[in-house]
Design a protein around this motif. Sequence first.
Motif, PDB file in Angstrom:
ATOM      1  N   GLY A 190       2.855   5.895  -6.986  1.00 10.14           N
ATOM      2  CA  GLY A 190       1.754   6.079  -7.932  1.00 10.14           C
ATOM      3  C   GLY A 190       1.211   4.818  -8.562  1.00 10.14           C
ATOM      4  O   GLY A 190       0.172   4.842  -9.226  1.00 10.14           O
ATOM      5  N   GLU A 191       1.912   3.705  -8.356  1.00  7.76           N
ATOM      6  CA  GLU A 191       1.454   2.442  -8.931  1.00  7.76           C
ATOM      7  C   GLU A 191       2.254   1.304  -8.319  1.00  7.76           C
ATOM      8  O   GLU A 191       3.284   1.534  -7.667  1.00  7.76           O
ATOM      9  N   ALA A 192       1.782   0.089  -8.511  1.00  8.62           N
ATOM     10  CA  ALA A 192       2.506  -1.078  -8.016  1.00  8.62           C
ATOM     11  C   ALA A 192       3.716  -1.341  -8.911  1.00  8.62           C
ATOM     12  O   ALA A 192       3.657  -1.112 -10.121  1.00  8.62           O
ATOM     13  N   PRO A 193       4.824  -1.796  -8.359  1.00  6.79           N
ATOM     14  CA  PRO A 193       5.989  -2.130  -9.177  1.00  6.79           C
ATOM     15  C   PRO A 193       5.639  -3.184 -10.229  1.00  6.79           C
ATOM     16  O   PRO A 193       5.010  -4.197  -9.911  1.00  6.79           O
ATOM     17  N   HIS A 194       6.063  -2.943 -11.478  1.00  9.03           N
ATOM     18  CA  HIS A 194       5.755  -3.885 -12.547  1.00  9.03           C
ATOM     19  C   HIS A 194       6.843  -3.919 -13.624  1.00  9.03           C
ATOM     20  O   HIS A 194       6.728  -4.666 -14.592  1.00  9.03           O
ATOM     21  N   LEU A 195       7.891  -3.113 -13.437  1.00 10.53           N
ATOM     22  CA  LEU A 195       8.958  -3.042 -14.430  1.00 10.53           C
ATOM     23  C   LEU A 195      10.232  -3.716 -13.909  1.00 10.53           C
ATOM     24  O   LEU A 195      10.524  -3.658 -12.712  1.00 10.53           O
ATOM     25  N   LYS A 196      10.980  -4.320 -14.821  1.00 10.28           N
ATOM     26  CA  LYS A 196      12.263  -4.919 -14.481  1.00 10.28           C
ATOM     27  C   LYS A 196      13.385  -3.928 -14.777  1.00 10.28           C
ATOM     28  O   LYS A 196      13.171  -2.892 -15.402  1.00 10.28           O
ATOM     29  N   GLU A 244      17.625  -9.314 -11.896  1.00  9.01           N
ATOM     30  CA  GLU A 244      17.224  -9.019 -13.274  1.00  9.01           C
ATOM     31  C   GLU A 244      15.747  -9.304 -13.526  1.00  9.01           C
ATOM     32  O   GLU A 244      15.076  -8.603 -14.275  1.00  9.01           O
ATOM     33  N   GLU A 245      15.223 -10.366 -12.911  1.00  7.20           N
ATOM     34  CA  GLU A 245      13.851 -10.794 -13.180  1.00  7.20           C
ATOM     35  C   GLU A 245      12.830 -10.228 -12.208  1.00  7.20           C
ATOM     36  O   GLU A 245      11.641 -10.532 -12.311  1.00  7.20           O
ATOM     37  N   ASP A 246      13.293  -9.411 -11.239  1.00 10.69           N
ATOM     38  CA  ASP A 246      12.355  -8.834 -10.264  1.00 10.69           C
ATOM     39  C   ASP A 246      11.624  -7.643 -10.866  1.00 10.69           C
ATOM     40  O   ASP A 246      12.251  -6.718 -11.401  1.00 10.69           O
ATOM     41  N   ALA A 247      10.306  -7.648 -10.767  1.00 11.52           N
ATOM     42  CA  ALA A 247       9.509  -6.489 -11.186  1.00 11.52           C
ATOM     43  C   ALA A 247       9.444  -5.534 -10.000  1.00 11.52           C
ATOM     44  O   ALA A 247       8.460  -5.490  -9.263  1.00 11.52           O
ATOM     45  N   ALA A 248      10.518  -4.771  -9.799  1.00 12.23           N
ATOM     46  CA  ALA A 248      10.669  -3.953  -8.599  1.00 12.23           C
ATOM     47  C   ALA A 248      10.542  -2.461  -8.853  1.00 12.23           C
ATOM     48  O   ALA A 248      10.665  -1.661  -7.919  1.00 12.23           O
ATOM     49  N   PHE A 249      10.261  -2.065 -10.112  1.00 14.96           N
ATOM     50  CA  PHE A 249      10.314  -0.655 -10.455  1.00 14.96           C
ATOM     51  C   PHE A 249       8.981  -0.161 -11.027  1.00 14.96           C
ATOM     52  O   PHE A 249       8.135  -0.949 -11.448  1.00 14.96           O
ATOM     53  N   THR A 250       8.850   1.166 -11.047  1.00 17.63           N
ATOM     54  CA  THR A 250       7.644   1.801 -11.579  1.00 17.63           C
ATOM     55  C   THR A 250       8.034   2.888 -12.574  1.00 17.63           C
ATOM     56  O   THR A 250       9.218   3.171 -12.787  1.00 17.63           O
ATOM     57  N   GLN A 251       7.033   3.524 -13.130  1.00 15.73           N
ATOM     58  CA  GLN A 251       7.276   4.622 -14.065  1.00 15.73           C
ATOM     59  C   GLN A 251       7.980   5.795 -13.371  1.00 15.73           C
ATOM     60  O   GLN A 251       8.702   6.569 -14.013  1.00 15.73           O
ATOM     61  N   ALA A 252       7.797   5.909 -12.058  1.00 11.18           N
ATOM     62  CA  ALA A 252       8.475   6.981 -11.311  1.00 11.18           C
ATOM     63  C   ALA A 252       9.991   6.800 -11.369  1.00 11.18           C
ATOM     64  O   ALA A 252      10.743   7.778 -11.441  1.00 11.18           O
ATOM     65  N   ALA A 289       0.821  -1.207   0.000  1.00 13.02           N
ATOM     66  CA  ALA A 289       0.000   0.000   0.000  1.00 13.02           C
ATOM     67  C   ALA A 289       0.861   1.266   0.000  1.00 13.02           C
ATOM     68  O   ALA A 289       0.576   2.230  -0.719  1.00 13.02           O
ATOM     69  N   ILE A 290       1.929   1.270   0.799  1.00 16.33           N
ATOM     70  CA  ILE A 290       2.805   2.442   0.862  1.00 16.33           C
ATOM     71  C   ILE A 290       3.537   2.636  -0.471  1.00 16.33           C
ATOM     72  O   ILE A 290       3.702   3.765  -0.948  1.00 16.33           O
TER      73      ILE A 290
END
Length: 339
Positions: free
Chosen positions: A28-34, A63-71, A21-22
């Motif tokens: 602004g969104e859930a992490p979904h980018l590698k 490398e395979e973690d979706a830990a990033f966002t558009q921010a 949630a934090i």
Amino acid sequence: MTGPGEPDGDAGLDSSDVIRAITELMLGEAPHLKRADVAELSGVDPDVARQRWRALGFPEADEEDAAFTQADVEALRLTQELVELGIIEPDTEQPFIRTIGRSFARLADWQVRAFLGSMGADSQEEVAAGDLAELEKVVPLGEKVQAYVWRRHLVNAASRLLLTDADVDTSPMVVGFADIVGYTSRSRKMTRQELTDMVERFEEVTGGVITDHHGRVVKTIGDEVLFVVDEPKDAAALALELLEKHQDDEEFPEVRIGLAHGNVLNHMGDVFGPVVNVASRLTSVARPGSIVVDRDMAEHLRDDDELRLKRMRRTSVKGYEHLEPWSLKRPRGKDDPGD
């Protein structure tokens, strides 16, 4: 009414709920980018992106973690713009980013603890959904205040540098250390709250006095504060006022102060050079409730009738043999019994 999968407003959240949630609230969104996605979308070389991320003090993602966002993508783009504009130079990029990371890491840690404390929550398990809604209101306010403080400090820094015609990183100034007397022994006898109150009072008072005398706090290091002042006379007045605070304010601890004058290297908000080391050594030889200055500082103050200087016995300290310290006091009054 809560949506699908959302906890009831009064229910407690587990750790994964809180972190998710934090993250969505802050970014602004859930992490979904590698990692590779962020590099590609930002147009920044993957190795450069990785170096900047680590310099900020963040743990490296696989490398395979979706830990990033558009921010994260936008932050990389903006950083690259600063580099291309020449604001961040290649040889200072990593120190610049590390400084920002360290500063905001400390600020964020304090802010989260303060927020949890205001809710009466000492752990993630005690955070409720309603508390996160409150956090959503607080964050924009905090951002505005931080932006204002940053802009104000930009004005002060620009004024200070331009008025002194500073065109190089090395410039003559006074470096000072103010050290709490007997901090280690006192801290052993204090409760956690008493120790916190003392340190906060120390930082509050020293910060105010230093600013009032046209100085700048460089950093606090546990039980001492490192500061710089352009003019020796201002530094002397500052030190004397700090020394006397203990007499007027029972909550302010007794201090000892060391001052040294000379050319100092300013780098990323910190100061370096022999003058810094001398000031530190002078503080270590100062008696409780006293001010010790170096010979250069004494020469600048010698003709000031509002001050009293006395040469002390030469001393040898780490890195400096036969260091020549001088004691700094106010003029002897009628009722002063003398040294």
